[in-house]
Design a protein around this motif. Structure first.
Motif, PDB file in Angstrom:
ATOM      1  N   GLY A  83       5.106  10.593  -6.529  1.00 55.04           N
ATOM      2  CA  GLY A  83       4.836  11.885  -6.576  1.00 55.04           C
ATOM      3  C   GLY A  83       4.151  12.380  -5.249  1.00 55.04           C
ATOM      4  O   GLY A  83       3.885  13.588  -5.076  1.00 55.04           O
ATOM      5  N   LEU A  84       4.409  11.391  -4.085  1.00 56.49           N
ATOM      6  CA  LEU A  84       4.342  11.912  -2.823  1.00 56.49           C
ATOM      7  C   LEU A  84       5.121  13.103  -2.260  1.00 56.49           C
ATOM      8  O   LEU A  84       6.400  12.770  -2.446  1.00 56.49           O
ATOM      9  N   ASP A  85       4.920  14.065  -1.873  1.00 56.89           N
ATOM     10  CA  ASP A  85       5.562  15.111  -1.276  1.00 56.89           C
ATOM     11  C   ASP A  85       6.030  14.713   0.462  1.00 56.89           C
ATOM     12  O   ASP A  85       5.030  14.796   1.112  1.00 56.89           O
ATOM     13  N   ILE A  86       6.903  14.181   0.688  1.00 57.01           N
ATOM     14  CA  ILE A  86       7.386  13.445   2.004  1.00 57.01           C
ATOM     15  C   ILE A  86       7.301  14.615   2.859  1.00 57.01           C
ATOM     16  O   ILE A  86       7.013  14.361   3.904  1.00 57.01           O
ATOM     17  N   ALA A 107       0.957  -1.232  -0.016  1.00 58.00           N
ATOM     18  CA  ALA A 107       0.066  -0.057   0.029  1.00 58.00           C
ATOM     19  C   ALA A 107       0.954   1.263   0.042  1.00 58.00           C
ATOM     20  O   ALA A 107       0.606   2.077  -0.657  1.00 58.00           O
ATOM     21  N   ALA A 108       1.931   1.269   0.837  1.00 61.11           N
ATOM     22  CA  ALA A 108       2.776   2.396   1.006  1.00 61.11           C
ATOM     23  C   ALA A 108       3.654   2.587  -0.490  1.00 61.11           C
ATOM     24  O   ALA A 108       3.889   3.843  -0.870  1.00 61.11           O
ATOM     25  N   ILE A 109       3.951   1.513  -1.244  1.00 60.49           N
ATOM     26  CA  ILE A 109       4.689   1.704  -2.423  1.00 60.49           C
ATOM     27  C   ILE A 109       3.716   2.272  -3.398  1.00 60.49           C
ATOM     28  O   ILE A 109       3.977   3.048  -4.141  1.00 60.49           O
ATOM     29  N   GLY A 161       8.487   2.086   2.222  1.00 60.57           N
ATOM     30  CA  GLY A 161       7.690   1.946   1.022  1.00 60.57           C
ATOM     31  C   GLY A 161       7.326   3.381   0.328  1.00 60.57           C
ATOM     32  O   GLY A 161       7.199   3.812  -0.677  1.00 60.57           O
ATOM     33  N   LEU A 162       6.858   4.372   1.400  1.00 61.61           N
ATOM     34  CA  LEU A 162       6.697   5.689   1.022  1.00 61.61           C
ATOM     35  C   LEU A 162       7.786   6.361   0.334  1.00 61.61           C
ATOM     36  O   LEU A 162       7.504   7.131  -0.466  1.00 61.61           O
ATOM     37  N   LEU A 163       8.838   6.383   1.006  1.00 56.89           N
ATOM     38  CA  LEU A 163      10.103   7.111   0.722  1.00 56.89           C
ATOM     39  C   LEU A 163      10.627   6.532  -0.460  1.00 56.89           C
ATOM     40  O   LEU A 163      11.204   7.391  -1.315  1.00 56.89           O
TER      41      LEU A 163
END
Length: 467
Positions: A302-305, A295-297, A350-352
């Motif tokens: 395009g996610l602005d961390i 889900a995080a991946i 995953g997000l980063l």
């Protein structure tokens, strides 16, 4: 079935499993199950190859080499130029196959079945002079038994601090070894009664990242070989190892034994093949975390961390103790094993980075300030729509500084029986892992050996897997 009622039908489960084991043949197993089985074996071998490059593997091999004396029929260590006495080889090979927490999982049983069944089958098969087909039959037997025995507990072993792979793997390994040793149904029943005094596996490693979880399946394999050898010589085991007053479920589950369903231990034997319900891992981390990693991946592009205010990870209630608590240590894992069992850390990866692999467990990554800052923003919540234990569901919800909310849900984790990796994907996973440890030529040779092992014998397979 209540356990007090079941105990009056002393040893029904062990006798039923013994009869099934004694009668199981190559032709009695569907072809698709046999083909899938060697792919699961290949997956484990690939993990063992790359595990051999880690410090824990070197220390394990040094320790066990010092204990092993001359053995009439020594067994090779996967990927290493070493041969050990059969039980010691089973322990080392189990550690290698399970060492990176990248191995298969039966979701309903919450158990890793291959990492005890395969090392046991290799060692017992070499001892017994077994054919490749006999080894595969025994391996599949181990998967079927471990999965069912784990499923009886309905996730309860984790809740009381036991690792079911180490517990039920001992019983399944006793049947694997007993099958290859040619034990009768009566002797196979005794072997399970003996195994009752050998099962082990504490979850205390979760508190400090200890290496002990890695040894649970190998210890189960070694113990299973011992139990089978004792039974072969007439050693008497407990009559009711599963249903008894101090049998597996009453002794290890305590009050939760009332929730166990003993019927699951033998349900569908020979008709429903639990190997087909066993998931191959796409990530080198606790299977409970995979849906949230995916889900995080999916949310990463395009996610602005820098604008993230808070992250919520929804997980099944049954996995909280394993991958979400204690909160402080999960948000700042002290070592790679801590990280593999950390929802905050893995969601942050995953997000980063938009992926998750073995490189994300290296010391340099564990101390990355940006990654740890993101992990600190991850909180967990119990998932009200969880499909556990059939699916290890997960959802990630990202709250941005401007009030925007982004979310992605994985109701069925990738690799689960309802969303399986294909055999080709398993081969690709093997190749990626093997490339971290051996040459392309060696990787191709091992791959061919495992996938064609039905046409050889246990001794040749063991030798071919040894560097």
């Amino acid at each position: 079935m209540p356990l007090d009622e079941a105990s009056s039908r002393s040893s029904t489960i062990s006798r039923t499993l013994a009869d099934f084991a004694a009668g199981l043949t190559w032709d009695g197993i569907p072809k698709d199950v046999r083909v899938r089985a060697v792919h699961h074996m290949l997956d484990a071998v690939g993990i063992a190859l790359v595990s051999g490059t880690y410090d824990f593997a070197h220390r394990t091999l040094t320790a066990l080499s010092g204990l092993s004396g001359a053995a009439e029929k020594s067994v090779g260590v996967i990927g290493r130029p070493v041969r050990l006495a059969p039980r010691d080889a089973a322990l080392v090979n189990g550690i290698l196959c399970h060492g990176l927490d990248f191995d298969d999982t039966h979701l309903g049983g919450v158990v890793h079945p291959t990492v005890s069944a395969l090392p046991c089958a290799l060692s017992a098969g070499v001892q017994a002079g077994s054919s490749g087909k006999d080894l595969i039959v025994a391996y599949i037997l181990g998967i079927e038994v471990a999965a069912r025995l784990g499923a009886v507990a309905k996730g309860g072993f984790h809740q009381v601090g036991f690792h079911p792979t180490g517990l039920v793997g001992t019983f399944s390994s006793a049947l694997v070894a007993g099958k290859l040793f040619g034990l009768s149904a009566r002797e196979l029943t005794q072997a399970q009664g003996i195994a009752l005094s050998m099962g082990a596996g504490s979850l205390e490693f979760l508190e400090d990242g200890a290496w002990t979880k890695r040894m649970h399946p190998g210890w189960a394999a070694s113990s299973g070989i011992t139990a089978a050898a004792l039974a072969r010589e007439g050693f008497v085991g407990a009559a009711a190892p599963y249903e008894g007053r101090f049998g597996l479920y009453n002794a290890y589950l305590g009050p939760r034994a009332a929730e166990a369903d003993l019927a699951l231990a033998t349900a569908g034997l020979g008709d429903r093949w639990e190997l087909n319900q066993t998931a191959i891992k796409p990530f080198p981390a606790c299977h409970f975390t995979h849906a949230c990693i995916d889900a995080a991946i999916r949310l990463s592009p395009g996610l602005d961390i820098g604008r993230i205010r808070r992250i919520r990870a929804l997980v099944p209630a049954e996995v909280v103790k394993t991958v979400c608590e204690p909160v402080a240590s999960k948000k700042r894992p002290a070592n790679s094993y801590d990280a593999q069992f950390s929802i905050p850390y893995l969601v942050a990866v995953g997000l980063l980075h938009g992926r998750m692999g073995l490189g994300d467990l290296e010391p340099g990554m564990l101390g990355d300030p940006g990654l740890l800052a993101l992990a600190a923003k991850v909180d967990y919540e119990v998932d009200p729509k969880s499909g556990f234990p059939r699916h290890y569901s997960g959802e990630v919800i990202v709250e941005m500084a401007d009030g925007q909310t982004l979310s992605h849900r994985e109701q069925i984790n990738r690799g689960a029986p309802d969303r399986p990796l294909t055999n080709d994907e398993i081969v690709e996973k093997y190749r990626i892992n093997a490339a971290l440890a051996v040459s392309p030529e060696r990787s191709r040779a091992v791959e061919a050996t495992v996938l064609s092992c039905a046409e050889t014998d246990a001794a040749t397979l063991s030798a071919d897997l040894t560097a």
